[in-house]
Motif scaffolding. Sequence first.
Motif, PDB file in Angstrom:
ATOM      1  N   TYR A  48     -18.485  11.609  -3.348  1.00 30.63           N
ATOM      2  CA  TYR A  48     -17.437  12.540  -2.952  1.00 30.63           C
ATOM      3  C   TYR A  48     -16.088  11.900  -3.286  1.00 30.63           C
ATOM      4  O   TYR A  48     -15.900  10.691  -3.091  1.00 30.63           O
ATOM      5  N   PRO A  49     -15.130  12.677  -3.808  1.00 36.09           N
ATOM      6  CA  PRO A  49     -13.848  12.101  -4.221  1.00 36.09           C
ATOM      7  C   PRO A  49     -13.170  11.297  -3.110  1.00 36.09           C
ATOM      8  O   PRO A  49     -13.143  11.713  -1.948  1.00 36.09           O
ATOM      9  N   GLY A  50     -12.646  10.119  -3.505  1.00 39.63           N
ATOM     10  CA  GLY A  50     -11.917   9.281  -2.572  1.00 39.63           C
ATOM     11  C   GLY A  50     -12.798   8.425  -1.686  1.00 39.63           C
ATOM     12  O   GLY A  50     -12.311   7.785  -0.751  1.00 39.63           O
ATOM     13  N   HIS A  51     -14.104   8.417  -1.975  1.00 36.23           N
ATOM     14  CA  HIS A  51     -15.040   7.675  -1.142  1.00 36.23           C
ATOM     15  C   HIS A  51     -15.953   6.802  -2.002  1.00 36.23           C
ATOM     16  O   HIS A  51     -16.202   7.105  -3.174  1.00 36.23           O
ATOM     17  N   GLU A  52     -16.433   5.723  -1.397  1.00 33.37           N
ATOM     18  CA  GLU A  52     -17.382   4.861  -2.080  1.00 33.37           C
ATOM     19  C   GLU A  52     -18.680   5.624  -2.343  1.00 33.37           C
ATOM     20  O   GLU A  52     -19.091   6.471  -1.536  1.00 33.37           O
TER      21      GLU A  52
ATOM     22  N   MET B 236     -23.128   9.079   5.881  1.00 33.15           N
ATOM     23  CA  MET B 236     -21.784   8.766   6.350  1.00 33.15           C
ATOM     24  C   MET B 236     -21.055   7.995   5.256  1.00 33.15           C
ATOM     25  O   MET B 236     -21.438   6.875   4.911  1.00 33.15           O
ATOM     26  N   LEU B 237     -19.997   8.587   4.701  1.00 37.10           N
ATOM     27  CA  LEU B 237     -19.270   7.986   3.600  1.00 37.10           C
ATOM     28  C   LEU B 237     -18.108   7.130   4.097  1.00 37.10           C
ATOM     29  O   LEU B 237     -17.604   7.324   5.203  1.00 37.10           O
ATOM     30  N   GLN B 238     -17.679   6.202   3.237  1.00 33.88           N
ATOM     31  CA  GLN B 238     -16.535   5.355   3.546  1.00 33.88           C
ATOM     32  C   GLN B 238     -15.457   5.570   2.492  1.00 33.88           C
ATOM     33  O   GLN B 238     -15.743   5.628   1.297  1.00 33.88           O
ATOM     34  N   ARG B 239     -14.227   5.666   2.951  1.00 38.85           N
ATOM     35  CA  ARG B 239     -13.113   5.887   2.032  1.00 38.85           C
ATOM     36  C   ARG B 239     -12.883   4.657   1.159  1.00 38.85           C
ATOM     37  O   ARG B 239     -13.179   3.537   1.543  1.00 38.85           O
ATOM     38  N   THR B 240     -12.334   4.916  -0.015  1.00 39.79           N
ATOM     39  CA  THR B 240     -11.957   3.832  -0.901  1.00 39.79           C
ATOM     40  C   THR B 240     -10.533   4.061  -1.390  1.00 39.79           C
ATOM     41  O   THR B 240     -10.091   5.198  -1.544  1.00 39.79           O
TER      42      THR B 240
ATOM     43  N   ALA C 151     -11.312   2.433  -6.141  1.00 39.58           N
ATOM     44  CA  ALA C 151     -12.184   3.027  -7.159  1.00 39.58           C
ATOM     45  C   ALA C 151     -11.853   4.501  -7.351  1.00 39.58           C
ATOM     46  O   ALA C 151     -11.388   5.172  -6.437  1.00 39.58           O
ATOM     47  N   THR C 152     -12.097   4.964  -8.538  1.00 38.66           N
ATOM     48  CA  THR C 152     -11.906   6.378  -8.847  1.00 38.66           C
ATOM     49  C   THR C 152     -13.251   7.058  -8.874  1.00 38.66           C
ATOM     50  O   THR C 152     -14.181   6.577  -9.518  1.00 38.66           O
ATOM     51  N   PHE C 153     -13.371   8.173  -8.185  1.00 39.48           N
ATOM     52  CA  PHE C 153     -14.640   8.906  -8.140  1.00 39.48           C
ATOM     53  C   PHE C 153     -14.868   9.623  -9.464  1.00 39.48           C
ATOM     54  O   PHE C 153     -13.965  10.251 -10.010  1.00 39.48           O
TER      55      PHE C 153
END
Length: 329
Positions: free
Chosen positions: A248-252, A275-279, A282-284
């Motif tokens: 998902y964009p903006g996430h690891e 459960m996603l984590q923001r990054t 990195a670019t999705f």
Amino acid sequence: MNPDGFDEADTHCLFSQGRFNYNGVDLNRGFPDAFAGLRKQQELNEEQREAEVRAVMGWLRTETFVLSANLHGGAVVASYPYDNSNRGFDLMGVASITPDDDVFVHLAKVYSYNHASMKQGNLCEDSGPFRDGITNGYHWYPLEGGMQDYNYVWAQCLELTLELSCCKFPHWKELPALWMDNKKALLAYIQQVHLGIKGQVFDGSGTPVQKAVVEVEGRRNMCPFRTNQYGEYYRLLLPGTYTFRVMYPGHEVLTETLSIPYGPDQYSAMKHNFMLQRTTSATFHSPADPSSSCNYTLHPKGGSATTRSTWSGLTVGFGLVTLLQSLIE
């Protein structure tokens, strides 16, 4: 789905009168086709398609269907995708296999083996024989623009074509017997909506997210399976161990390996939330779609006696809650 055709059809068992709607169009050749090429798809956008086809496409966008079947006449067999292939019509007789072929074969056999006689595979003089009463659609014969492939590729819904009668238009006196032949199979098939795994995808703030990619390693679909507007995903899978990649964009990118049991016996697929984590670094990158026409419906949201069914029949879709009360009455 083809009221014009049903009105036109007579009671002849073999002729395909009634296949076409009032405009003379075979609706089961009128859907976007993943193998037809982007140019051909652009030649006929959604607004130019038949009203019946547009209605089905719109319906599939408003509901998260997981499993479905369309009911035909003209043979007795359970047919599964793909109906078409990019290998050319000269290779008729060769199967066109989906990434979920094992699931499709299982679903087809669930129906044929719970049917009164479908598993015999040789019930009609002008079709078959079909081993175990099932067939890959393309192996039977190529079909472009069918609903079965469209549902799987663009709507993330696994669909079978169920041919239920050698006669394309059975006499009304035969309907009670046909119902009894198919009742157990229909119920068993509906129960298979509980195969595999289901759940939600949450972003870094704990909010369910739409259009997150949920990909199963080794099963890269033409159009990636994505979450719906509630962040929900559904994946029909046979029991086993699978590795999931969630993006998902903006996430690891999240990778998890899960062991999935057989769910239909308990009337519930395995439930698991990602459960996603923001990054911030990195670019999705969304997985590349092999067919550039994958975005076709994401934004906006004939035959002779030996060919497959007159398409003036019924389509049944199954979500996670089945409300087909008539099946158990």
